[in-house]
Design a protein around this motif. Structure first.
Motif, PDB file in Angstrom:
ATOM      1  N   TYR A 136       0.834  -1.199   0.000  1.00 33.38           N
ATOM      2  CA  TYR A 136       0.000   0.000   0.000  1.00 33.38           C
ATOM      3  C   TYR A 136       0.875   1.258   0.000  1.00 33.38           C
ATOM      4  CZ  TYR A 136      -3.277  -3.522   1.856  1.00 33.38           C
ATOM      5  OH  TYR A 136      -3.998  -4.669   2.071  1.00 33.38           O
ATOM      6  N   ARG A 137       0.359   2.285  -0.627  1.00 36.28           N
ATOM      7  CA  ARG A 137       1.090   3.537  -0.792  1.00 36.28           C
ATOM      8  C   ARG A 137       1.546   4.124   0.546  1.00 36.28           C
ATOM      9  NH1 ARG A 137      -3.420   6.738  -3.939  1.00 36.28           N
ATOM     10  NH2 ARG A 137      -3.267   4.741  -5.064  1.00 36.28           N
ATOM     11  N   GLY A 138       2.765   4.636   0.543  1.00 29.64           N
ATOM     12  CA  GLY A 138       3.323   5.257   1.752  1.00 29.64           C
ATOM     13  C   GLY A 138       4.086   4.311   2.643  1.00 29.64           C
ATOM     14  N   THR A 139       3.891   3.015   2.496  1.00 30.66           N
ATOM     15  CA  THR A 139       4.576   2.040   3.337  1.00 30.66           C
ATOM     16  C   THR A 139       6.026   1.893   2.901  1.00 30.66           C
ATOM     17  OG1 THR A 139       2.505   0.841   3.649  1.00 30.66           O
ATOM     18  CG2 THR A 139       4.537  -0.324   4.204  1.00 30.66           C
ATOM     19  N   PHE A 140       6.940   1.981   3.857  1.00 32.57           N
ATOM     20  CA  PHE A 140       8.383   1.870   3.609  1.00 32.57           C
ATOM     21  C   PHE A 140       8.855   2.901   2.579  1.00 32.57           C
ATOM     22  CE2 PHE A 140       7.497  -2.903   4.343  1.00 32.57           C
ATOM     23  CZ  PHE A 140       7.475  -2.717   5.717  1.00 32.57           C
ATOM     24  N   ASN A 141       8.180   4.043   2.507  1.00 32.24           N
ATOM     25  CA  ASN A 141       8.531   5.056   1.514  1.00 32.24           C
ATOM     26  C   ASN A 141       8.244   6.441   2.088  1.00 32.24           C
ATOM     27  OD1 ASN A 141       8.980   6.664  -0.695  1.00 32.24           O
ATOM     28  ND2 ASN A 141       7.563   5.593  -2.057  1.00 32.24           N
ATOM     29  N   LYS A 142       9.263   7.077   2.616  1.00 34.83           N
ATOM     30  CA  LYS A 142       9.099   8.391   3.239  1.00 34.83           C
ATOM     31  C   LYS A 142       8.797   9.487   2.213  1.00 34.83           C
ATOM     32  CE  LYS A 142      12.121   7.357   7.162  1.00 34.83           C
ATOM     33  NZ  LYS A 142      13.352   7.738   7.894  1.00 34.83           N
ATOM     34  N   MET A 143       9.122   9.216   0.950  1.00 29.21           N
ATOM     35  CA  MET A 143       8.937  10.222  -0.090  1.00 29.21           C
ATOM     36  C   MET A 143       7.615  10.038  -0.850  1.00 29.21           C
ATOM     37  SD  MET A 143      11.642  11.913   0.407  1.00 29.21           S
ATOM     38  CE  MET A 143      11.612  13.033  -0.994  1.00 29.21           C
ATOM     39  N   ALA A 144       6.734   9.220  -0.327  1.00 28.84           N
ATOM     40  CA  ALA A 144       5.478   8.938  -1.018  1.00 28.84           C
ATOM     41  C   ALA A 144       4.647  10.203  -1.185  1.00 28.84           C
ATOM     42  CB  ALA A 144       4.682   7.893  -0.245  1.00 28.84           C
ATOM     43  N   VAL A 145       3.984  10.328  -2.347  1.00 30.23           N
ATOM     44  CA  VAL A 145       3.121  11.475  -2.615  1.00 30.23           C
ATOM     45  C   VAL A 145       1.889  11.416  -1.723  1.00 30.23           C
ATOM     46  CG1 VAL A 145       1.728  12.639  -4.366  1.00 30.23           C
ATOM     47  CG2 VAL A 145       3.925  11.605  -5.002  1.00 30.23           C
ATOM     48  N   ASN A 146       1.286  10.237  -1.633  1.00 34.46           N
ATOM     49  CA  ASN A 146       0.096  10.048  -0.809  1.00 34.46           C
ATOM     50  C   ASN A 146       0.312   8.892   0.153  1.00 34.46           C
ATOM     51  OD1 ASN A 146      -1.672  12.021  -2.134  1.00 34.46           O
ATOM     52  ND2 ASN A 146      -1.531  10.659  -3.896  1.00 34.46           N
ATOM     53  N   SER A 147      -0.422   8.888   1.236  1.00 37.36           N
ATOM     54  CA  SER A 147      -0.266   7.846   2.240  1.00 37.36           C
ATOM     55  C   SER A 147      -1.489   6.940   2.286  1.00 37.36           C
ATOM     56  CB  SER A 147      -0.033   8.462   3.623  1.00 37.36           C
ATOM     57  OG  SER A 147      -1.142   9.258   4.004  1.00 37.36           O
TER      58      SER A 147
END
Length: 336
Positions: A154-165
């Motif tokens: 899912y979006r935002g997981t393990f990704n600090k630079m994600a556009v959306n969470s």
């Protein structure tokens, strides 16, 4: 034991490795073999954890107890068996402008095309993210029975630079449905036999995804939630998650929770897609009433289903994991 599994999971994330392109599609990026880096062999994985425990835990007795649990839960023989028999990769794909992490697991050798299972994880944000330990514990045994498993973090997981969470059943459902665009690019995948299943919050994701896609022949949920509003009576603390994750929650509480609750639109479910419900009777996180009430509604609407309740078991079905896996395997082999 539950706290030990959590600590182990944190220690394993994220995992990296060399390229292993299980999915043959140029839109998929950063495909990395799961069995590399500290997971290249059992000793390096165990050694990594042992060093971590030495830094954090002063008591030798407690350290040895954790390592003993680790060996009994995973073990070198089991590790080597899965490494020899399964291919596993993590990858990055793009949905709605978001770089999303995913994973794929498949048997290495097969003389025929294999059915595909889309797996939907539980938790929210990084909590509950699928790491190597949870793969080996929950997913490798299923894949080893002759299935290709594909899943999203899912979006935002393990990704600090994600556009959306993660929106806990909002636009993040697109991260699930987008996986279907790539299953045909997995060598040996039978796109005529696709199932979907999810654990905990993943049960909700499964039902929400089914509203958007076709071609799924059977689904299953493990400790799934079916009525989020009623669920607040069973576990009021979940409202903290909803406030953090669900957009405009304070303004639209009831409508947003109903959108995410299959019991609010059970009449829209297909009578041609059977549903397996697995739940522990003593689940303190997602009450077994979620599955009981959903099963009753499915009966009323003549939707084929099977409800299995495990007495004296918890959210993770720790006492009946092997039996639950057999139920899942039988269900999908019968219905795909």
């Amino acid at each position: 034991m539950k706290k030990y599994l959590l600590i182990t999971a944190i220690a394993l994330s994220p995992f990296t490795g060399h390229t292993s392109n299980i999915i043959k599609n140029d839109k998929i990026e950063e495909q990395n073999n799961c069995f590399t880096s500290i997971f290249e062999n059992y000793d390096s994985w165990r050694g990594f954890l042992e060093n971590k425990y030495k830094k954090r835990i002063k008591s030798e007795e407690k350290r040895l107890k954790k390592l003993s649990w680790f060996d009994s839960s995973f073990g070198e023989e089991k590790f080597n068996y899965y490494k020899n028999n399964l291919s596993c990769s993590t990858f990055k794909y793009f949905v709605d402008g978001n770089a999303v992490e995913g994973f794929v697991i498949k048997p290495k050798t097969s003389t025929e095309k294999l059915p595909i299972l889309i797996y939907n994880r539980g938790g929210n944000g990084n909590y509950g993210g699928v790491v190597f330990g949870s793969m080996m514990h929950n997913l490798f045994p299923i894949a080893n029975e002759g299935f290709i498993i594909v899943g999203s973090q899912y979006r935002g997981t393990f990704n600090k630079m994600a556009v959306n969470s993660d929106e806990f059943g909002g636009d993040d459902v697109h991260d699930v449905t987008a996986l279907l665009d790539y299953v045909a690019d997995i060598e040996g995948a039978d796109t005529q036999r696709i199932g979907m299943y999810g654990a905990s919050r993943g049960g909700m994701q499964t039902h929400l995804a089914m509203k958007k896609v076709t071609g799924i022949k059977a689904i299953a949920t493990i400790a799934g939630n079916s009525d989020l509003l009623k669920g607040l009576e069973y576990r009021p603390k979940m409202e903290n998650v909803y406030k953090k994750r669900i957009p405009d929650y304070e303004k639209n509480k009831i409508s947003e929770l109903e959108k995410r609750s299959v019991l609010s639109w059970v009449d829209e479910l297909s009578p041609n897609i059977p549903i397996l419900l697995l739940h522990g009777e003593n689940d303190k996180r997602v009450s077994v009433k979620h599955s009981i009430h959903l099963a009753a509604a499915l009966t009323e609407h003549k939707i084929p289903h099977k409800l299995v309740i495990y007495p004296d078991d918890d959210h993770g079905l720790r006492k009946n994991r092997e039996s639950a896996n057999k139920e899942l395997v039988t269900w999908f082999k019968t219905n795909l």
